[in-house]
Design an enzyme around this catalytic site. Structure first.
Site, PDB file in Angstrom:
ATOM      1  N   LYS A 249       0.819  -1.220   0.000  1.00 55.19           N
ATOM      2  CA  LYS A 249       0.000   0.000   0.000  1.00 55.19           C
ATOM      3  C   LYS A 249       0.853   1.270   0.000  1.00 55.19           C
ATOM      4  O   LYS A 249       0.388   2.318  -0.450  1.00 55.19           O
ATOM      5  CB  LYS A 249      -0.922   0.003   1.217  1.00 55.19           C
ATOM      6  N   ARG A 250       2.057   1.135   0.497  1.00 51.52           N
ATOM      7  CA  ARG A 250       2.951   2.299   0.483  1.00 51.52           C
ATOM      8  C   ARG A 250       3.121   2.860  -0.927  1.00 51.52           C
ATOM      9  O   ARG A 250       3.408   4.025  -1.130  1.00 51.52           O
ATOM     10  CB  ARG A 250       4.347   1.871   0.960  1.00 51.52           C
TER      11      ARG A 250
END
Ligand code: GLU
Length: 472
Positions: A249-250
């Site tokens: 998700k980063r």
């Protein structure tokens, strides 16, 4: 690499419904689908939902919806593992009877103590086979302990396969211990259920992420114990983020349906995913049909693939440029409404045609389209700044003559040019005040095209309102 194919190809995608459909799973699904389609075979959807605590119906819906959006049509399924529990039990009974599996009564505390002792001796922790039938002879099961079922892994020899992507891979059986194939509550574990399913579903090619390489020798041993020839295996390289770390998700959205929400076209995402770990010369943009025609495992890379969000945006922009205007209108309309816009006056497909050369996502198209459908507000300060001097007269003349011309881009452009000459103005001196009066903005796509999309009455009413406020 040999992926010569003789029997009817059957591939499957087997996601666990424990959350969103990750880009990595979508890429695996795409490759499995393309491989099946390329060989005229079948593609199957199996839901691996034996982890009842983490599996949800919502996640099943998300998987189905994401595959539908990407148009990865499956020929069979969804088949859920939880529907097949009697079948797993039947196979386990058979294995218990023929000695390829056995009940293990070791408690979690006992296993932990075993692990600690092995580590203290500098050994790799592994189950020591204490409940193998030959070791447990004469021992009575402890009361109150529900046993797990373990697979009796061969002690010696090698498990080897020719991976369709990575080439020959071999594990020594000495490295593998007796894995649990059914938990104390009777639920089968992944490595066992996957084998029974792949056998029953007659899967010929198992293509999956290379995080499963370590599971494959265990699964091959189970095939052998069941007397079945294993399918061919191909392990796809990981997808890394732009920083070289595992995609997460980063790095922005990793859920397929988030891309739909963010305004990507499915064909753009499919094309992009196809290039993650596979190539066909230097082709970057190709159709789904071309991909199916070209796809082969020989051109799947062994090295990890790197996700590049900018390239995906570029590709999406290319697909938006060539997308049909009516289709774009249908996709963008709800996004305009979500922004508070009211779709009236300007025809949406024509607006799409005007805006699509510069938009990279459907959301950008919706943002830009608010020019036509957002509330019109007169900004007196902005008007005061631009509506002065000769521009006021030129705008009056525009309003007067606009009533008599054909309301289309060419005629509007000609009228503007004529007024520039008559009033001795440069283009921005008239174009900017006209823009501000009609759209409230100083910058828009080509003014004649923008004005032509608004109904003439709207343009004239807005110009009249602006002129009525002079001096603002
Ligand atoms: N449920 C497993 C996963 O999602 C399937 C792996 C496989 O394809 O065998 O990783």
């Amino acid at each position: 690499m040999d992926d010569s194919v003789t029997k009817p190809v059957r591939t499957r995608i087997a996601p666990s419904p424990t959350g969103m459909l990750h880009l990595g799973t979508a890429r695996t699904a795409l490759f499995c689908w393309a491989f099946a389609r390329h060989h005229g075979g079948q593609f199957i959807l199996r839901i691996e939902d034996t982890d009842r605590e983490r599996s949800t119906e919502d996640a099943v819906r998300v998987i189905i919806e994401a595959l539908r959006w990407l148009q990865l049509d499956y020929d069979e399924g969804p088949i859920r593992q939880t529907e097949r529990l009697p079948r797993y039990r039947e196979v386990i009974e058979r294995m218990l009877a023929d000695g390829t599996a056995y009940r293990c009564y070791a408690t979690p505390q006992e296993l932990e103590a075993m692990r600690q002792a092995q580590m203290a001796r500098g050994e790799k922790p592994r189950y020591d086979g204490r409940w193998r039938p030959e070791n447990a002879r004469g021992r009575t099961p402890p009361p109150g302990v529900a046993p797990v079922i373990r697979f009796r892994n061969p002690d010696s020899g090698e498990v080897a396969w020719n991976d369709l992507v990575k080439g020959p891979i071999a594990f020594s059986n000495a490295e593998l211990d007796d894995l649990v194939i059914a938990r104390a509550d009777g639920m089968p574990t992944y490595n066992f259920a996957v084998v029974v399913d792949d056998i029953d579903m007659r899967i010929t090619h198992v293509l999956r992420g290379d995080d499963h390489v370590n599971n494959t020798p265990r699964q091959i041993n189970i095939y052998r114990a069941l007397g079945v020839t294993p399918p061919a295996f191909g392990h796809l390289p990981m997808i890394l983020g732009p920083d070289g770390q595992k995609l997460s998700k980063r790095h922005g959205a990793v859920s397929v349906l988030q891309y739909e929400q963010d305004g990507f076209l499915p064909e753009a995402l499919v094309n992009y995913l196809a290039r993650l770990g596979w190539s066909h010369g230097d082709a970057e943009k190709f159709t789904r049909a071309q991909f199916v025609q070209w796809f082969d495992l020989a051109h799947v890379s062994r090295a990890p693939a790197q996700f590049n969000p900018d390239k995906l945006l570029w590709l999406n922009g290319e697909y938006i440029k060539e997308a049909d205007d009516a289709r774009l209108a249908a996709l963008v309309a709800p996004r305009i409404e979500a922004r508070g816009g009211r779709i009236e006056g300007a025809a949406l497909p024509a607006v799409m045609a005007l805006l699509k050369p510069r938009a990279r996502t459907l959301n950008e198209l919706a943002d830009e389209a608010m020019l036509f459908y957002g509330p019109h507000m007169i900004d007196p300060a902005l008007l005061g700044q631009h509506l002065r001097g000769a521009a006021v007269e030129a705008m009056r003349a525009f309003a007067a003559r606009a009533a008599a011309i054909a309301w289309e881009r060419g005629a509007i452009g000609a009228l503007i040019k004529q007024l520039l000459a008559e009033f001795d103005l440069k283009m921005p001196q008239l174009a900017v005040p006209l823009r501000v009066a009609v759209t409230g903005r100083t910058q828009t796509p080509s003014l004649d095209a923008v004005l032509a999309l608004f109904p003439r009455e709207t343009v004239l009413a807005r110009i009249a309102a602006a002129l009525a406020c002079v001096p603002c």
